[in-house]
Structure formats: structure tokens, C-alpha cells
Design an enzyme around this catalytic site. Structure first.
Site, mmCIF file in Angstrom:
data_model
loop_
_atom_site.group_PDB
_atom_site.id
_atom_site.type_symbol
_atom_site.label_atom_id
_atom_site.label_comp_id
_atom_site.label_asym_id
_atom_site.label_seq_id
_atom_site.Cartn_x
_atom_site.Cartn_y
_atom_site.Cartn_z
ATOM 1 C CE1 TYR A 58 -3.654 2.599 0.956
ATOM 2 C CE2 TYR A 58 -2.073 3.324 2.604
ATOM 3 C CZ TYR A 58 -3.233 3.532 1.893
ATOM 4 O OH TYR A 58 -3.966 4.673 2.112
ATOM 5 C CG ASN A 110 -3.954 7.408 11.611
ATOM 6 O OD1 ASN A 110 -2.828 7.625 11.140
ATOM 7 N ND2 ASN A 110 -4.407 6.194 11.797
ATOM 8 C CE1 TYR A 113 -5.254 -4.998 10.566
ATOM 9 C CE2 TYR A 113 -3.558 -5.224 12.229
ATOM 10 C CZ TYR A 113 -4.596 -4.511 11.666
ATOM 11 O OH TYR A 113 -4.976 -3.318 12.219
ATOM 12 C CE1 TYR A 150 -0.812 -4.492 10.240
ATOM 13 C CE2 TYR A 150 0.150 -5.331 12.275
ATOM 14 C CZ TYR A 150 -0.478 -4.315 11.563
ATOM 15 O OH TYR A 150 -0.758 -3.120 12.177
HETATM 16 N N1 UDP Z 1 -5.121 -1.933 15.860
HETATM 17 C C1 UDP Z 1 -5.467 -2.467 17.110
HETATM 18 N N2 UDP Z 1 -6.704 -3.015 17.263
HETATM 19 C C2 UDP Z 1 -7.628 -3.042 16.278
HETATM 20 C C3 UDP Z 1 -7.283 -2.484 15.008
HETATM 21 C C4 UDP Z 1 -6.007 -1.939 14.839
HETATM 22 O O1 UDP Z 1 -4.655 -2.464 18.055
HETATM 23 O O2 UDP Z 1 -8.752 -3.530 16.514
HETATM 24 C C5 UDP Z 1 -3.796 -1.290 15.698
HETATM 25 C C6 UDP Z 1 -3.006 -1.636 14.435
HETATM 26 O O3 UDP Z 1 -2.248 -2.808 14.620
HETATM 27 C C7 UDP Z 1 -2.108 -0.413 14.309
HETATM 28 C C8 UDP Z 1 -2.986 0.725 14.801
HETATM 29 O O4 UDP Z 1 -4.025 0.089 15.571
HETATM 30 O O5 UDP Z 1 -1.008 -0.524 15.193
HETATM 31 C C9 UDP Z 1 -3.589 1.578 13.730
HETATM 32 O O6 UDP Z 1 -4.157 0.751 12.791
HETATM 33 P P1 UDP Z 1 -5.239 1.211 11.714
HETATM 34 O O7 UDP Z 1 -5.867 -0.018 11.164
HETATM 35 O O8 UDP Z 1 -6.174 2.209 12.281
HETATM 36 O O9 UDP Z 1 -4.459 1.876 10.508
HETATM 37 P P2 UDP Z 1 -3.013 2.487 10.177
HETATM 38 O O10 UDP Z 1 -2.860 3.758 10.931
HETATM 39 O O11 UDP Z 1 -1.985 1.462 10.560
HETATM 40 O O12 UDP Z 1 -3.097 2.684 8.713
#
Ligand code: UDP
Length: 356
Positions: free
Chosen positions: A148, A177, A291, A295
Site C-alpha cells: 500500500y 488518521n 491481520y 503484517y
Molecule cells: N489496531 C489495534 N486493534 C484493532 C485495530 C487496529 O490495536 O482492533 C492497531 C493496528 O495494529 C495499528 C494501529 O491500531 O497498530 C492503527 O491501525 P489502523 O488499522 O487504524 O491503521 P493504520 O494507521 O496502521 O493505517
């Protein structure tokens, strides 16, 4: 002004449509495969093409030819998809976006291209991420999560090169974010993978399921209110000369928290907004368990937003307000808001929240 929003049915796109319709002089042409997140916006206010641009190049060509400005938000943007369907991510997030840029070059239209904070990858020099000086560092190829970031980065490079060559009028946006109503999608209790973290935690709080903390939740993210994102977009729209062939971080460096802190804050806000304690419990899982294979995570640094500040923009909403407003939307729909809960942070005008 006629503005085409590609990917208008997504989280950022639906908020941009709502924001743009606050100005009567703007004509919005929205395009997406789905219109679910646009349902609350009166259909007679804008034109919607419900189509998949991958299979309807003639529609893409026609909407771009009618536009003054094209906003491209088309993307898969959930880390679970990066590891389960990397080719699809490349096809959509690079190949399809390149076709959009080509259509803009053909018809000589201005493009505002949404990229991602993810392009910084694992860059870590103990300083804020800067558009001009920070190296973009991505993990090994067998960690497919990085397809990505690599696709977005290559797209940026190709667009920038066309801009330098004088073929394309383009502004590139790196969102950090964003959070708000209509964020991703909710999931059943106990689901793994799927949407991004706010949607997962919100789903857990609504269903009473576990709040999964991936790899201890020690990584940082700087979350930003979607209304601040709309205000940043307005700057790009209003100031084409100063933003041409430039890349901008759009985020809130003051809202930088660990994922564990984000979980605690959401539990606290659930209590504040509903008057009840949630039954969800924080449960630790590994990234691969959550995931799938491939990952890898980034401990993302907050954005340097000095380029945006020089244009007069700065985010206004702190982390508590940001999460409270977004949670309010879901708790209200679920009928869980306490009567005495605090109101939205921003004035709700006409079609929706004004993005200033
Ligand atoms: N994460 C988590 N629990 C969840 C979903 C995501 O702890 O239910 C973590 C994920 O591993 C990452 C962070 O939250 O460290 C942010 O993930 P997100 O999917 O929001 O997107 P990113 O900022 O990585 O694109």
C-alpha cells in the site's frame, strides 16, 4: 466551480461532499461504487454516478472532462486488505489512480490527489515527519503490508514528475488518521482484520465484544478530526497557485497517542457519553493473528505541518473532542447517548458540520 469527487462514497469523500455543498456556488459530481455514506445528503443537491471506474473508463473520461477540479480518493485503505489482497491494492491504488491522472492531463484539469501518511512507512529519526526531508522507509517485500505504502509512494513520484514536466496541475495530500462519523464500517463482536482501529474499538464498545490491542498497542498514531480535514481541503481548493505540485501533510501532531491510550480514551468517553461502563475488555493479540501473515506495523511519528501552517491552516480539535464527536454519532444511532451528554464540538449548519 464544478468539483468531481472520485471515491465520494467513502469516509473522507462523503464528508467532502457535505462540506462542499455548504457553498451554493459549488457543483458536486460524485462518483463511487456505493452511496451508503451519502444517504443523509439530499440527492437533489449533487450529481451521483454510481459506477466502478475500473470497468467504466468512459464515465471517468466524461466526468473529468466536465470538471474544474478533480479530487481523487479512490483507494483500498485497510491494512487487512494490504496483506490479503496485495495485487488488488496495487491495481486500484496505483494503476487506477494513474489512469485518473492521465485523464486529468488529457483534459488539462487540476487534480487533488489523496495519498497517505503511510508513505513514511518506518521512517524514524526522532523528528516529526516532513514532506521535504523525511526518507520514506518501507519493510521487506515479504511483509506485504508495505504494498500500500509503496503504491502510494510511486503514485506520488509519478504525479510529481509529471508536475515538474509541466504536464499536470496537481496537489498531493497525505492524511494522518482522520476520524469522524461514517468511519470505515462496524464489525460483529470478536472480528479481526477488517476496518481501521477506531471502527474496531467502536464496534467492540457497541457490541460488548473484545477490544483487541494488536502487539500491545504501543505504536503511536496522531488522530485528526474530520472537520479539520475539510478545512485543510478548502485551503487546497482556494489556493491552487501556492499548492501546485506540492505535497502536504494533513494531521494533528498534538493528538499523538499510543493505540493503548486511544482504547482507554474511548472507554472513558463511552462512560461519559452513555453514563454506563462498557462490558468490552481489552484483549491482547499478535499482528499476524489479527491481520494474517505479512503484517508489519509502523510506530508512526506525528506530522510536521509547518507547510500547512504557512498557508494559514491549523487543526483545532484536541484528541478528546475528536473521539467524542465521532463516538457521539455511533452512540446516538444506537440509542445509547445519555440525555446529559456533551453536544458536538462544532456547529451543525444546513447539510452538516461546517469544516472550519
Ligand atoms: N489496531 C489495534 N486493534 C484493532 C485495530 C487496529 O490495536 O482492533 C492497531 C493496528 O495494529 C495499528 C494501529 O491500531 O497498530 C492503527 O491501525 P489502523 O488499522 O487504524 O491503521 P493504520 O494507521 O496502521 O493505517
Amino acid at each position: 466551480m464544478r468539483i468531481v469527487i472520485l471515491g465520494a462514497g467513502g469516509f473522507i469523500g462523503s464528508h467532502l461532499v457535505e462540506h462542499l455543498l455548504c457553498d451554493d456556488r459549488t457543483r458536486v459530481l460524485a462518483l463511487d461504487v456505493t452511496d451508503e455514506k451519502l444517504e443523509s445528503i439530499p440527492r437533489d443537491k449533487y450529481v451521483l454516478h454510481q459506477a466502478d471506474v475500473r470497468h467504466t473508463p468512459e464515465i471517468l473520461d466524461s466526468v473529468v472532462s466536465e470538471a474544474d477540479v478533480v479530487v481523487d480518493l479512490i483507494a483500498y485503505a485497510n491494512p487487512s486488505i494490504y496483506v490479503t489482497s496485495p495485487i488488488k491494492v496495487f491495481e486500484l491504488n496505483f494503476m487506477q489512480n494513474l489512469r485518473v491522472a492521465e485523464a486529468c492531463m488529457k483534459h488539462r484539469k487540476r487534480l487533488i490527489q489523496y495519498s497517505s501518511a503511510e508513505v513514511y512507512g518506518k521512517a524514524d529519526r526522532g523528528q516529526l515527519y516532513s514532506e521535504e526531508t523525511t526518507d520514506l522507509v518501507h519493510g521487506p517485500v515479504n511483509k506485504q503490508r508495505w504494498i500500500y505504502a509503496s503504491a502510494k509512494m510511486l503514485l506520488e513520484r509519478v504525479l510529481y514528475a509529471h508536475g515538474e514536466a509541466g504536464d499536470l496541475d496537481c496537489t498531493i495530500v497525505r492524511p494522518f488518521n482522520f476520524v469522524g462519523s461514517r468511519f470505515d464500517y462496524l464489525v460483529p463482536a470478536g472480528s479481526m482484520g477488517g476496518p481501521r482501529v477506531f471502527a474496531h474499538f467502536m464496534s467492540a464498545l457497541l457490541t460488548g465484544g473484545p477490544m483487541y490491542l494488536v502487539d500491545g498497542g504501543s505504536v503511536h498514531r496522531a488522530f485528526m478530526h474530520i472537520s479539520d480535514a475539510n478545512a485543510a481541503f478548502q485551503v487546497f481548493l482556494d489556493r491552487p497557485e501556492e499548492t501546485r505540485n506540492e505535497i502536504f501533510n494533513v494531521g494533528n501532531p498534538d493528538n499523538n497517542v499510543t493505540i493503548r491510550e486511544a482504547a482507554s480514551l474511548m472507554i472513558d468517553l463511552f462512560e461519559e457519553l452513555t453514563g454506563n461502563s462498557p462490558t468490552s475488555e481489552i484483549t491482547e493479540v499478535s499482528g499476524e493473528e489479527f491481520y494474517g501473515r505479512g503484517y508489519e506495523d509502523a510506530d508512526r511519528l506525528p506530522p510536521d505541518i509547518s507547510k500547512m501552517r504557512r498557508l494559514g491552516w491549523a487543526p483545532k480539535r484536541d484528541i478528546r473532542t475528536t473521539f467524542r464527536d465521532a463516538m457521539r454519532y455511533y452512540l446516538d444511532r444506537a440509542g445509547l447517548l445519555a440525555v446529559s451528554s456533551p453536544a458536538l464540538s462544532h456547529e451543525v449548519v444546513g447539510l452538516g458540520a461546517k469544516g472550519t
